[in-house]
Design an enzyme around this catalytic site. Structure first.
Site, mmCIF file in Angstrom:
data_model
loop_
_atom_site.group_PDB
_atom_site.id
_atom_site.type_symbol
_atom_site.label_atom_id
_atom_site.label_comp_id
_atom_site.label_asym_id
_atom_site.label_seq_id
_atom_site.Cartn_x
_atom_site.Cartn_y
_atom_site.Cartn_z
ATOM 1 N N GLU A 64 0.832 -1.211 0.000
ATOM 2 C CA GLU A 64 0.000 0.000 0.000
ATOM 3 C C GLU A 64 0.863 1.256 0.000
ATOM 4 O O GLU A 64 0.403 2.342 0.343
ATOM 5 C CB GLU A 64 -0.948 -0.031 1.206
ATOM 6 C CG GLU A 64 -1.826 -1.275 1.241
ATOM 7 C CD GLU A 64 -3.255 -1.074 0.699
ATOM 8 O OE1 GLU A 64 -3.795 0.026 0.853
ATOM 9 O OE2 GLU A 64 -3.815 -2.027 0.116
ATOM 10 N N HIS A 103 -3.946 1.705 7.791
ATOM 11 C CA HIS A 103 -2.570 1.988 7.356
ATOM 12 C C HIS A 103 -1.809 2.516 8.569
ATOM 13 O O HIS A 103 -2.403 3.178 9.433
ATOM 14 C CB HIS A 103 -2.531 3.063 6.262
ATOM 15 C CG HIS A 103 -3.075 2.635 4.936
ATOM 16 N ND1 HIS A 103 -3.914 3.431 4.190
ATOM 17 C CD2 HIS A 103 -2.885 1.506 4.221
ATOM 18 C CE1 HIS A 103 -4.225 2.805 3.065
ATOM 19 N NE2 HIS A 103 -3.622 1.638 3.053
ATOM 20 N N CYS A 125 -2.614 11.342 3.967
ATOM 21 C CA CYS A 125 -3.028 10.393 2.912
ATOM 22 C C CYS A 125 -2.997 11.060 1.547
ATOM 23 O O CYS A 125 -2.760 10.407 0.532
ATOM 24 C CB CYS A 125 -4.456 9.913 3.138
ATOM 25 S SG CYS A 125 -4.728 9.059 4.667
HETATM 26 O O1 SUG Z 1 -7.750 2.974 1.002
HETATM 27 N N1 SUG Z 1 -10.438 5.206 1.265
HETATM 28 C C1 SUG Z 1 -9.011 4.976 1.260
HETATM 29 C C2 SUG Z 1 -8.328 5.928 2.214
HETATM 30 C C3 SUG Z 1 -6.850 5.855 2.083
HETATM 31 C C4 SUG Z 1 -6.154 6.647 3.107
HETATM 32 N N2 SUG Z 1 -4.752 6.610 2.894
HETATM 33 C C5 SUG Z 1 -3.818 6.557 3.861
HETATM 34 N N3 SUG Z 1 -4.099 6.226 5.083
HETATM 35 N N4 SUG Z 1 -2.610 6.795 3.516
HETATM 36 C C6 SUG Z 1 -8.687 3.516 1.598
HETATM 37 O O2 SUG Z 1 -9.351 2.945 2.454
HETATM 38 C C7 SUG Z 1 -12.701 4.947 0.402
HETATM 39 C C8 SUG Z 1 -13.450 3.976 -0.411
HETATM 40 C C9 SUG Z 1 -14.863 4.305 -0.696
HETATM 41 O O3 SUG Z 1 -15.684 3.930 0.114
HETATM 42 O O4 SUG Z 1 -15.136 4.900 -1.739
HETATM 43 C C10 SUG Z 1 -11.221 4.646 0.327
HETATM 44 O O5 SUG Z 1 -10.785 3.941 -0.546
#
Ligand code: SUG
Length: 425
Positions: free
Chosen positions: A162, A235, A352
């Site tokens: 990731e 994460h 993020c």
């Molecule tokens: O991968 N949200 C992302 C958020 C990522 C955050 N990134 C870090 N922590 N670096 C994820 O979970 C939302 C999906 C939706 O429901 O449309 C989403 O993918």
């Protein structure tokens, strides 16, 4: 001159709340609510502008072409024929969270002195598993100067990677050789597995470290605490962040906290570990406020600052801790708060939204770098072309699909990146 460049992902016109990320509590909580793509993109751009005005070098990654018809073709279908679930996956704007675009090892850490980037495969979540092709195309363009950069394709499945969200770099200064910390998730032996998936696999992190030519003496693999994953820290960057010599972390972020701290102190004696105890801020408050998903940056003055989401200020335990830290002359000297609630509602905070690359800006394709005039122009385009709102049912509307394709094509044209519009991702 090596410096830290923050490449923010611009929120795409298809930003929506389809509840696609198991283990991401905000995504599940906001499932089905109408989203506001235009406001979301403007919130992100306001953060980019503010960081640029603070004297930081600011870059940009483009939203990906959505709907991703090429991905659906691989699955033997089209937007017209696909199930609502597949359509939502094909419409996801999740590439905005650029911390998941790649893992980056700056030149001072690598065997050949080049900055190495490995694009993340994001295989755990279907809606994110098709990001890598376009991310790779953008990264190959932005960092095309092969005298200074080496770009690697994603690690093959099934090893989940990731990207930078599970990677921290500690160094006396950005330009100095660093200690790279790879944080992976897996159930400890004998423990019941968390109800949520561990998205980062140790095998993937080890492969990235090998590909980047890191010195094993300055590389650390640390297990994320299963307790943090179960509390919604999908994460590591939801519970810890590092910048130069400062590690800012929740007490319960790592499975073996004492062992990790000892190893880091041995490898980087000047490290300053700022640990927030669970007695001051619970894991639940850390996850809902995104205290640790702040950008921890070094200002031109040399002082460290946190770029925080509004939710951190709105959580009393968190704000009290931060104010006491600053008043007590802790290593973090400034707090900047931004309204990023559209991204936050899908579990994406300030950290993020950006990928950090320590490099000489002169070596980066300037089309991916921002200044005030370019930010003005992108803002105007967003106001003109990004939908004001998207309800989950709208994801089945051909008019919305067309609007999203046009909006992105206009952005590629504005940034003189038409080649990204023609690759049929
Ligand atoms: O991968 N949200 C992302 C958020 C990522 C955050 N990134 C870090 N922590 N670096 C994820 O979970 C939302 C999906 C939706 O429901 O449309 C989403 O993918």
């Amino acid at each position: 001159m090596l410096t830290e460049i923050n490449f923010d992902g611009l929120v795409g016109p298809s930003h929506n709340y389809a509840g696609l990320s198991l283990g991401n509590l905000a995504s599940a909580r906001n499932f089905g609510k109408p989203s506001a793509p235009r406001a979301a993109a403007l919130q992100g751009l306001a953060k980019m502008r503010a960081n640029w005005e603070r004297g930081l070098v600011q870059g940009l990654f483009l939203p990906h072409c959505r709907p991703d018809e090429a991905w659906l073709r691989q699955l033997g279908t089209t937007m017209h024929e696909a199930s609502p679930a597949l359509r939502a996956n094909a419409m996801s704007a999740s590439a905005m969270w650029a911390a998941n675009a790649a893992t980056v090892s700056p030149g001072p850490d690598t065997v050949d002195g080049r900055c190495h980037l490995t694009v993340a495969n994001l295989v755990t979540m279907p809606h994110r598993s098709h990001e890598w092709r376009e991310t790779l195309a953008q990264v190959q363009l932005a960092f095309a100067d092969s005298a200074h950069f080496a770009v690697h394709a994603p690690i093959p499945a099934p090893f989940g990677d990731e990207g930078a969200a599970n990677h921290m770099r500690l160094a006396a200064a950005h330009w100095a050789p660093g200690v790279e910390v790879f944080v992976y998730g897996e159930a400890a032996k004998g423990e019941t597995a968390s109800p949520f998936p561990a998205r980062q696999h140790r095998e993937a992190s080890e492969a990235v470290a090998r590909l980047h030519g890191l010195d094993p003496a300055r590389t650390v693999f640390a297990q994320q605490s299963p307790e943090a994953i179960a509390a919604g820290a999908f994460h590591n960057d939801v519970v810890a962040v590092a910048n130069e010599r400062v590690l800012f972390t929740h007490e319960l972020a790592f499975a073996d906290r004492e062992g990790l701290y000892a190893e880091l102190r041995a490898k980087l004696p000047e490290i300053e570990i700022v640990e927030v105890p669970a007695s001051a801020v619970s894991l639940a408050d850390a996850v809902s406020s995104y205290l640790f998903n702040a950008q921890l940056v070094t200002l031109p003055s040399g002082e460290a600052a946190l770029v925080l989401p509004g939710e951190a200020k709105g959580t009393p335990s968190v704000w009290n801790w931060l104010e006491a830290h600053v008043a007590g002359n802790g290593p973090i000297r400034h707090l900047f708060v931004h309204d990023l609630r559209e991204s936050m509602a899908n579990g994406g905070g300030p950290a993020c939204l950006r990928l950090r690359v320590v490099a000489d800006p002169e070596h980066v394709d300037p089309r991916f770098l921002l200044g005030s005039a370019k930010i003005d122009a992108i803002e105007a385009l967003v106001r003109e072309c990004w939908p004001e709102t998207i309800a989950v049912d709208d994801l089945s509307s051909p008019a919305l699909w067309r609007d999203c394709v046009i909006a992105r094509a206009r952005l590629c044209e504005l940034l003189d990146l038409r080649e990204l519009d023609q690759q049929g991702f």
